[in-house]
Design an enzyme around this catalytic site. Structure first.
Site, PDB file in Angstrom:
ATOM      1  N   HIS A 137       0.876  -1.184   0.000  1.00  0.00           N
ATOM      2  CA  HIS A 137       0.000   0.000   0.000  1.00  0.00           C
ATOM      3  C   HIS A 137       0.908   1.226   0.000  1.00  0.00           C
ATOM      4  CE1 HIS A 137      -3.952   1.893   1.637  1.00  0.00           C
ATOM      5  NE2 HIS A 137      -3.208   2.817   1.061  1.00  0.00           N
ATOM      6  N   GLU A 183      -2.535  -1.775  -3.153  1.00  0.00           N
ATOM      7  CA  GLU A 183      -3.634  -1.055  -2.525  1.00  0.00           C
ATOM      8  C   GLU A 183      -3.364   0.444  -2.566  1.00  0.00           C
ATOM      9  OE1 GLU A 183      -4.769  -4.240   1.024  1.00  0.00           O
ATOM     10  OE2 GLU A 183      -3.798  -2.338   1.515  1.00  0.00           O
ATOM     11  N   HIS A 210      -7.405  -6.301   7.504  1.00  0.00           N
ATOM     12  CA  HIS A 210      -7.183  -5.251   8.494  1.00  0.00           C
ATOM     13  C   HIS A 210      -7.370  -5.833   9.898  1.00  0.00           C
ATOM     14  CE1 HIS A 210      -6.345  -0.895   8.878  1.00  0.00           C
ATOM     15  NE2 HIS A 210      -6.752  -1.126  10.118  1.00  0.00           N
TER      16      HIS A 210
END
Length: 251
Positions: A48, A80, A201
């Site tokens: 990410h 991401e 997450h």
């Protein structure tokens, strides 16, 4: 519940890069971490890259793309990020297997909410179409709201990634079963709309198995913070094998 599906493990390497960036020494190596995880059986790598380069940097993304194409062509590369910040530049240049669109701001410490419909629909639609034209699968980072799943499909998404912090935070509370039931409902709503389901997450060795046993048909879990924390104690390879075992046991 059918157990014919397969859940892939994608290791998020952001926290490896975060430690490396505290000194100008190039260690720990993001590439070496990826290689050790993939050698041990991980199915893919997630990064990410944020605009402030606080952890994963643009060259890391390019180097990882090259590594996977060269040495692990069957492994998935998932990038991401916010498509309105820097994500689409990487999608256009590298054409990863999957792009996960996340509505984070440039200053927040970590992702903390999903897309909202109909508010985000029209601005997402052309970017999803562009990713598809490049041969890239699109997953939308979503809160576990069953009512939003059909709308995610309507804008062109292939998958949704259920934001699982709420599940992790509720584990030791009286609301645990209620919260988990919401994820089950959201996953089923997504699948009924024609979407595949990812999750990520705050998933960890302690909570992953229960989540996968309850939530139907999860195609991929992306795990970073807990994984890297475990790898500090167990090593990358042992941590990878442990997560894979928990995934297999959940089936």
């Amino acid at each position: 519940m059918s157990t014919s599906y397969f859940t892939a493990l994608s290791v998020n390497l952001n926290k490896v890069a975060l430690v490396r960036n505290t000194r100008p020494l190039g260690i720990p190596s993001v590439l070496f971490a990826a290689a050790l995880c993939l050698d041990a059986g991980a199915h893919g790598i997630t990064v990410h890259p944020r605009p402030d380069e606080r952890h994963i940097r643009p060259q890391d993304v390019r180097d990882l793309s090259l590594l996977l194409h060269r040495d692990w062509p069957a492994a998935e590369f998932n990038i991401e990020g916010n498509p309105f910040h820097n994500l689409m530049d990487f999608v256009r240049e590298l054409r990863p297997h999957q792009a996960t669109f996340v509505p984070d701001t440039e200053t927040q410490s970590t992702s903390d909410h999903g897309w909202s419909f109909p508010e985000d629909a029209e601005r997402l639609r052309p970017l999803i179409a562009e990713a598809h034209a490049l041969g890239v699968r699109v997953s939308l980072f979503m809160d576990p709201d069953p009512e939003m799943m059909a709308a995610a499909k309507a804008v062109g998404a292939d998958r949704v990634e259920l934001y699982t912090e709420g599940y992790a935070a509720s584990r030791d509370t009286s609301r645990a079963q209620q919260v988990l039931a919401l994820y089950v409902e959201a996953a089923r709503a997504a699948q009924e709309a024609g979407l595949e389901v990812n999750a990520g997450h705050d998933l960890s060795r302690e909570n992953l198995g229960d989540f996968l046993r309850a939530v139907p048909g999860v195609r991929e879990v992306s795990i970073g913070h807990a994984f890297v924390s475990d790898a500090l104690e167990l090593g990358y390879a042992a941590a990878t094998r442990d997560y894979l075992q928990r995934i297999e046991e959940a089936r």
